[in-house]
Design a protein around this motif. Structure first.
Motif, PDB file in Angstrom:
ATOM      1  N   MET A  39       0.836  -1.195   0.000  1.00  0.00           N
ATOM      2  CA  MET A  39       0.000   0.000   0.000  1.00  0.00           C
ATOM      3  C   MET A  39       0.876   1.252   0.000  1.00  0.00           C
ATOM      4  SD  MET A  39      -3.045  -1.167   2.638  1.00  0.00           S
ATOM      5  CE  MET A  39      -3.849   0.448   2.654  1.00  0.00           C
ATOM      6  N   VAL A  40       1.964   1.212   0.772  1.00  0.00           N
ATOM      7  CA  VAL A  40       2.885   2.347   0.796  1.00  0.00           C
ATOM      8  C   VAL A  40       3.497   2.556  -0.583  1.00  0.00           C
ATOM      9  CG1 VAL A  40       5.072   3.204   1.720  1.00  0.00           C
ATOM     10  CG2 VAL A  40       3.421   2.121   3.251  1.00  0.00           C
ATOM     11  N   PHE A  46      -2.590   5.509   4.748  1.00  0.00           N
ATOM     12  CA  PHE A  46      -3.341   4.830   5.798  1.00  0.00           C
ATOM     13  C   PHE A  46      -2.806   5.225   7.164  1.00  0.00           C
ATOM     14  CE2 PHE A  46       0.112   1.912   4.655  1.00  0.00           C
ATOM     15  CZ  PHE A  46       0.672   1.647   5.888  1.00  0.00           C
ATOM     16  N   VAL A  47      -3.633   5.049   8.157  1.00  0.00           N
ATOM     17  CA  VAL A  47      -3.236   5.246   9.547  1.00  0.00           C
ATOM     18  C   VAL A  47      -3.598   3.981  10.307  1.00  0.00           C
ATOM     19  CG1 VAL A  47      -3.406   7.759   9.612  1.00  0.00           C
ATOM     20  CG2 VAL A  47      -5.438   6.380  10.033  1.00  0.00           C
ATOM     21  N   LEU A  62       4.952   1.249  10.705  1.00  0.00           N
ATOM     22  CA  LEU A  62       5.837   1.528   9.572  1.00  0.00           C
ATOM     23  C   LEU A  62       7.267   1.092   9.891  1.00  0.00           C
ATOM     24  CD1 LEU A  62       4.557   5.051   8.435  1.00  0.00           C
ATOM     25  CD2 LEU A  62       4.180   2.855   7.302  1.00  0.00           C
ATOM     26  N   THR A  63       7.674   1.298  11.150  1.00  0.00           N
ATOM     27  CA  THR A  63       9.001   0.850  11.561  1.00  0.00           C
ATOM     28  C   THR A  63       9.103  -0.667  11.480  1.00  0.00           C
ATOM     29  OG1 THR A  63       9.181   2.744  13.079  1.00  0.00           O
ATOM     30  CG2 THR A  63      10.709   0.922  13.419  1.00  0.00           C
ATOM     31  N   VAL A  67      11.768  -3.039   9.398  1.00  0.00           N
ATOM     32  CA  VAL A  67      12.515  -4.150   9.994  1.00  0.00           C
ATOM     33  C   VAL A  67      12.299  -5.427   9.188  1.00  0.00           C
ATOM     34  CG1 VAL A  67      12.712  -5.636  12.020  1.00  0.00           C
ATOM     35  CG2 VAL A  67      12.500  -3.163  12.307  1.00  0.00           C
ATOM     36  N   GLU A  68      11.043  -5.673   8.778  1.00  0.00           N
ATOM     37  CA  GLU A  68      10.744  -6.863   7.990  1.00  0.00           C
ATOM     38  C   GLU A  68      11.462  -6.826   6.648  1.00  0.00           C
ATOM     39  OE1 GLU A  68       8.862  -9.612   8.584  1.00  0.00           O
ATOM     40  OE2 GLU A  68       8.592  -8.992  10.669  1.00  0.00           O
ATOM     41  N   GLU A  69      11.455  -5.678   5.983  1.00  0.00           N
ATOM     42  CA  GLU A  69      12.105  -5.555   4.678  1.00  0.00           C
ATOM     43  C   GLU A  69      13.619  -5.707   4.802  1.00  0.00           C
ATOM     44  OE1 GLU A  69      10.523  -5.101   1.493  1.00  0.00           O
ATOM     45  OE2 GLU A  69       8.995  -5.887   2.859  1.00  0.00           O
ATOM     46  N   GLU A  70      14.185  -5.150   5.880  1.00  0.00           N
ATOM     47  CA  GLU A  70      15.621  -5.236   6.083  1.00  0.00           C
ATOM     48  C   GLU A  70      16.072  -6.669   6.364  1.00  0.00           C
ATOM     49  OE1 GLU A  70      18.400  -2.899   6.316  1.00  0.00           O
ATOM     50  OE2 GLU A  70      17.029  -1.828   4.990  1.00  0.00           O
ATOM     51  N   SER A  71      15.161  -7.491   6.898  1.00  0.00           N
ATOM     52  CA  SER A  71      15.511  -8.871   7.225  1.00  0.00           C
ATOM     53  C   SER A  71      15.505  -9.780   6.002  1.00  0.00           C
ATOM     54  CB  SER A  71      14.533  -9.431   8.275  1.00  0.00           C
ATOM     55  OG  SER A  71      13.224  -9.546   7.731  1.00  0.00           O
ATOM     56  N   LYS A  72      14.940  -9.294   4.902  1.00  0.00           N
ATOM     57  CA  LYS A  72      14.917 -10.086   3.677  1.00  0.00           C
ATOM     58  C   LYS A  72      16.259  -9.987   2.969  1.00  0.00           C
ATOM     59  CE  LYS A  72       9.953  -9.333   3.008  1.00  0.00           C
ATOM     60  NZ  LYS A  72       8.910  -8.746   2.131  1.00  0.00           N
TER      61      LYS A  72
END
Length: 204
Positions: A39-40, A46-47, A62-63, A67-72
């Motif tokens: 969505m981003v 969105f809130v 969002l943080t 973290v999830e994206e950085e772990s990939k």
């Protein structure tokens, strides 16, 4: 009669429940962090609210996505040095300046992102003058790291010689000299942003 611009749609409300499940009130369905991440990327605003307390927890969610994206694997955008410098700024008296600078920097980069991509992939026929588009991202992140070193109270501590050694000499009472030096550094960083975005301009 002058046509009025369509009002910006209200952000979609996402509710987070105690079981950590996320509920999209617009689609009446449960979603995951991957859904919110997309969505981003799609530009959908969105809130996120805590379903029990009603608190706005958008920032923490969002943080979590970051973290999830950085772990990939292969998706790391935040160098370790940058993260250390960012952490060191929490609680520092210069902390208030960092969000605005980072926001301005990212807005500037985002505005020119597509132009840069089109220029390198289209105008240059896919031949990147920096070896790859990744190099442009590295240059941009290097600029962020220099900004963090400027604001960080631990700036230049590595190697035993702080960068503060290059600080100006005697300053007048009242902190005026310190402000002038800070303004000078901000101007230098802004000029670096201008230099980066100038890469989008086509040669005459």
């Amino acid at each position: 009669m002058v046509d009025k611009e369509d009002p910006k749609p209200a952000p979609i409300t996402i509710k987070k429940y105690a079981n950590r499940r996320l509920y999209n009130t617009a689609t009446s369905s449960y979603v995951t962090l991957d859904h919110l991440c997309q969505m981003v990327k799609d530009g959908t605003d969105f809130v996120v609210y805590d379903a029990k307390t009603g608190d706005d927890i958008t920032r923490s969610v969002l943080t979590q996505i970051i973290v999830e994206e950085e772990s990939k694997g292969g998706q790391n955008l935040l160098p370790i040095g940058f993260l250390r410098q960012l952490i060191s700024l929490y609680g520092d008296n210069m902390q208030w300046m960092v969000p605005k600078y980072l926001e301005y920097s990212m807005q500037s980069f985002t505005r020119n992102h597509e132009k840069m991509r089109d220029y390198f992939q289209g105008t240059l026929g896919g031949m990147f003058p920096f070896g790859s588009f990744e190099e442009v991202g590295k240059q941009n992140m290097a600029m962020f790291e220099r900004a963090m070193r400027m604001f960080s109270p631990l700036a230049g501590a590595e190697g035993g010689k702080p960068e503060a050694a290059e600080a100006p000499k005697a300053k007048p009472a009242g902190g005026g000299g310190q402000f002038d030096e800070l303004q000078k550094r901000l101007d230098e960083l802004q000029q670096q942003l201008v230099s980066l975005t100038s890469l989008t301009r086509k040669p005459d």
